[in-house]
Design a protein around this motif. Sequence first.
Motif, PDB file in Angstrom:
ATOM      1  N   PHE A   1       1.681   6.682   0.267  1.00  0.00           N
ATOM      2  CA  PHE A   1       0.640   5.714  -0.040  1.00  0.00           C
ATOM      3  C   PHE A   1       0.353   5.682  -1.529  1.00  0.00           C
ATOM      4  N   ARG A   2       0.153   4.491  -2.044  1.00  0.00           N
ATOM      5  CA  ARG A   2      -0.122   4.303  -3.469  1.00  0.00           C
ATOM      6  C   ARG A   2      -1.515   4.799  -3.841  1.00  0.00           C
ATOM      7  N   LYS A   3      -2.442   4.686  -2.915  1.00  0.00           N
ATOM      8  CA  LYS A   3      -3.819   5.124  -3.128  1.00  0.00           C
ATOM      9  C   LYS A   3      -4.236   5.969  -1.942  1.00  0.00           C
ATOM     10  N   GLU A   4      -5.284   6.707  -2.150  1.00  0.00           N
ATOM     11  CA  GLU A   4      -5.812   7.534  -1.066  1.00  0.00           C
ATOM     12  C   GLU A   4      -6.410   6.629   0.017  1.00  0.00           C
TER      13      GLU A   4
ATOM     14  N   ILE B   1       0.798  -1.225   0.000  1.00  0.00           N
ATOM     15  CA  ILE B   1       0.000   0.000   0.000  1.00  0.00           C
ATOM     16  C   ILE B   1       0.831   1.275   0.000  1.00  0.00           C
ATOM     17  N   ALA B   2       2.159   1.155   0.200  1.00  0.00           N
ATOM     18  CA  ALA B   2       2.982   2.359   0.300  1.00  0.00           C
ATOM     19  C   ALA B   2       4.393   2.104  -0.217  1.00  0.00           C
ATOM     20  N   THR B   3       5.027   3.170  -0.648  1.00  0.00           N
ATOM     21  CA  THR B   3       6.446   3.118  -0.977  1.00  0.00           C
ATOM     22  C   THR B   3       7.180   3.915   0.087  1.00  0.00           C
ATOM     23  N   SER B   4       8.453   3.626   0.261  1.00  0.00           N
ATOM     24  CA  SER B   4       9.202   4.310   1.311  1.00  0.00           C
ATOM     25  C   SER B   4      10.299   5.160   0.710  1.00  0.00           C
ATOM     26  N   GLU B   5      10.617   6.201   1.451  1.00  0.00           N
ATOM     27  CA  GLU B   5      11.732   7.077   1.094  1.00  0.00           C
ATOM     28  C   GLU B   5      12.444   7.457   2.378  1.00  0.00           C
ATOM     29  N   ARG B   6      13.744   7.521   2.302  1.00  0.00           N
ATOM     30  CA  ARG B   6      14.507   8.072   3.411  1.00  0.00           C
ATOM     31  C   ARG B   6      15.788   8.652   2.848  1.00  0.00           C
ATOM     32  N   GLU B   7      16.272   9.637   3.543  1.00  0.00           N
ATOM     33  CA  GLU B   7      17.503  10.284   3.119  1.00  0.00           C
ATOM     34  C   GLU B   7      18.676   9.398   3.496  1.00  0.00           C
TER      35      GLU B   7
END
Length: 152
Positions: free
Chosen positions: A84-87, A68-74
């Motif tokens: 989130f991929r969808k609302e 349901i989600a992708t992640s990002e971090r520095e």
Amino acid sequence: MGAIVIDRASLLYDISGLAYVVADIREGERSAHSLHQVYDICGKGNIDRVDSVLVSSFTTVALMLRRIATSEREEEPGEFRLLFRKEICREREDAIREAVKEYLVASVLADWLSLTLPEASGIWNDKASEALSCVRSLSGGVRSTARRLSPF
């Protein structure tokens, strides 16, 4: 699409505050020297371990939520982000945010206390497991609303 952003500084604040309470409660049972490492969890020489556990724990959450989600971090952890991929509804987003934050804090405390105050680490392992179970249950309810075009 929604996003969850968890600031490293707020995580460190919560971690150091809770570690202070844990050490303060044990002050009569242990020497000040043995407790200073608990108090100094986010100190200069210890922060590398804290950051390592935060990154590892966030990766665990990101893998769990990958549907349901992708992640990002520095590269230098300053923020942890889940996109989130969808609302999803605001309440679910807030609940996921709180459960993820609780998991990250409890994971760091469980790891650190296993080295510095082993008798207290079990409580934080249990808290981390509960928070991760909560994340798992909250991630399960997001489904696609696509419908078949034909009733046959």
